[in-house]
Write an enzyme that holds these catalytic residues in place. Structure first.
Site, mmCIF file in Angstrom:
data_model
loop_
_atom_site.group_PDB
_atom_site.id
_atom_site.type_symbol
_atom_site.label_atom_id
_atom_site.label_comp_id
_atom_site.label_asym_id
_atom_site.label_seq_id
_atom_site.Cartn_x
_atom_site.Cartn_y
_atom_site.Cartn_z
ATOM 1 N N HIS A 5 0.828 -1.221 0.000
ATOM 2 C CA HIS A 5 0.000 0.000 0.000
ATOM 3 C C HIS A 5 0.858 1.266 0.000
ATOM 4 C CE1 HIS A 5 -3.391 -2.662 1.224
ATOM 5 N NE2 HIS A 5 -2.451 -3.225 1.975
ATOM 6 N N SER A 56 16.159 21.134 -16.113
ATOM 7 C CA SER A 56 15.005 21.941 -16.516
ATOM 8 C C SER A 56 15.514 23.180 -17.239
ATOM 9 C CB SER A 56 14.223 22.344 -15.275
ATOM 10 O OG SER A 56 13.467 23.513 -15.529
ATOM 11 N N LYS A 65 17.011 21.484 -10.963
ATOM 12 C CA LYS A 65 16.364 20.199 -11.238
ATOM 13 C C LYS A 65 17.320 19.146 -11.822
ATOM 14 C CE LYS A 65 12.620 19.219 -10.749
ATOM 15 N NZ LYS A 65 11.405 19.481 -11.531
ATOM 16 N N GLU A 73 11.008 7.928 -16.702
ATOM 17 C CA GLU A 73 9.653 8.359 -17.084
ATOM 18 C C GLU A 73 9.330 7.927 -18.511
ATOM 19 O OE1 GLU A 73 8.947 12.528 -14.890
ATOM 20 O OE2 GLU A 73 10.873 12.329 -15.880
#
Ligand code: ARG
Length: 456
Positions: free
Chosen positions: A151, A272, A278, A285
């Protein structure tokens, strides 16, 4: 040039030619088409359609055509037409015999099988490379302890190698599954004709052997209609992508500031354009993103096939783009995942701290009570109360002494206090398949042996 036309009074319209053309994508079957056509020329010689001289001229010309590659500006209907046109240009009349007793329907099946067989072999090799990298990553931190989750809540402590071996199992199954798909891909369809079987007595088993197939297909109508072998691959590829996407998601989380366990290499992350601080996990991804595209390919071909009347229908031409894209996405994702795994650094103190500050040891304590004779239900209740009390007082497991435990409930024997350290509880899980340190060391050893056997 067309492979048909006698029956027509006018040629196809420009819009129909453009709409139905497949050379734009089936040019990827070029090498396979040449290989199949060379074998076909030899088969034609054996049944007396081609003389030895004609066969030789054809095979030599096909080799020369292979060396040239597909012309960028070619406008033929499909790759099969292209190869025959080029053959005609090179050898003239004998080329007119190459399509004797052969249909493009079986040629498509043959070419896709030859092409796919190679891609499956490459994907399986990449899976083993990835497994290698996962084992290496496990061995870089053999004793690291991390919280295992259910969970997405901290559940029980596990060893870092145990966690990675879970993915090893998934990828080993993918390797097997792709092998099973390969067995259904690797059957030789030539001799099926358009749908009814060829009108010439080809030795199909000889053709199968010559082209490295495990055997010949059994029914000509099935061959003309069948794309199960593509679906088998797409399913196996989908499952491999699913596993990759779960790994990607784990590592995106684990490398976040919130977790802070993993550092991904600079070489697999990007920055970024606006926020200078970043360091984004784009590689992972994109693996997660491409997974969706591969599922799309599987769905796409399922929908194309559903309800098609036997046998061949031009709809079947729409199998190729999804197949090619899925094979590319799988290959790219496997390669990328491996590079990420090679770049990963674990900060073992972070997951270890997470393991110590939460109640991962609760199950270990309850089971210790059960081993000492307390019914498990009561033990569960007792430890639950201990956790509740700790939450109230802001105590971590390590803040309890043996005396305090015994004062909390007499069932807690002094030696149970050592289980407040998550590493101790893990030692009770030496069952095969568990996270006990000896069980994991053995599992790592077995994984190595299995990997070597898979490579052999
Ligand atoms: N380009 C076609 C395909 O990929 C070749 C088969 C054409 N056969 C036919 N009966 N029109 O399916």
């Amino acid at each position: 040039m067309k492979l048909w036309g006698g029956r027509f009074e006018t040629g196809p319209s420009e819009v129909f030619e453009r709409f139905s053309n497949s050379l734009g994508f089936d040019r990827r079957l070029f090498q396979a088409d040449i290989l199949g056509s060379e074998a076909w020329a030899r088969a034609l010689e054996r049944v007396g359609i081609l003389s030895a001289g004609e066969r030789e001229a054809i095979v030599d010309a096909l080799e020369a055509i292979r060396a040239e590659g597909v012309a960028a500006d070619a406008a033929d209907e499909d790759i099969h037409t292209y190869v025959i046109r080029r053959l005609q240009e090179r050898v003239g009349a004998p080329a007119g015999k190459i399509h004797t007793g052969r249909s493009r329907n079986e040629q498509v099946s043959l070419d896709v099988r030859l092409w796919l067989r190679q891609r499956i072999d490459a994907a399986r090799a990449s899976l083993l490379d990835l497994c290698d990298s996962l084992l290496a990553l496990a061995l870089r931190y053999p004793d690291a302890v991390i919280p295992g989750y259910t969970h997405l809540r901290r559940a029980q402590a596990v060893l870092w190698p145990h966690y990675l071996l879970a993915y090893f199992e998934m990828f080993a199954r993918d390797w097997e599954r792709l092998g099973e798909a390969r067995a259904r891909v690797n059957l030789m369809p030539l001799g099926s004709g358009a749908l009814a079987g060829s009108g010439f007595p080809f030795d199909r088993d000889a053709l199968a052997r010559e082209l490295g197939f495990d055997g010949a297909t059994r029914n000509s109508m099935d061959v003309a209609a069948d794309r199960d072998f593509v679906l088998d691959f797409l399913y196996a590829a989908s499952l491999a992508m699913l596993h990759l996407s779960r790994l990607a998601e784990d590592w995106i989380l684990y490398s976040s500031d919130e977790f802070g366990w993993l550092e991904l290499g600079d070489e697999v992350t990007s920055g970024s354009s606006l926020m200078p601080q970043k360091k984004n996990p784009d590689s992972l991804e994109l693996i997660r993103g491409k997974c969706g595209r591969v599922f799309g390919s599987l769905t796409s071909l399922f929908v194309t096939m559903k309800g098609l009347p036997l046998t061949y229908n031009r709809d079947l031409q729409e199998d190729k783009v999804p197949l090619f894209e899925a094979a590319d996405d799988l290959a790219g994702s496997l390669e990328m995942a491996r590079a990420v795994a090679d770049s990963v650094r674990l900060r073992p103190e972070r997951p270890a701290a997470a393991a110590e500050e939460s109640w991962l040891v609760a199950t270990d304590l309850a089971e210790a009570l059960a081993r000492a004779g307390t019914p498990f239900h009561r033990a569960h209740q007792l430890v639950g109360k201990l956790v509740l009390e700790s939450v109230r007082q802001g105590k971590k497991p390590g803040d309890w002494s043996a005396a305090e435990l015994a004062a909390f409930a007499p069932e807690f024997a002094p030696e149970m206090a050592r289980l407040l350290d998550p590493r101790e509880g893990m030692k009770t899980r030496e069952i095969p398949g568990g996270t006990g340190p000896r069980a994991v060391a053995r599992a790592l050893e077995e994984a190595r042996t299995r990997l070597a056997a898979m490579r052999a």
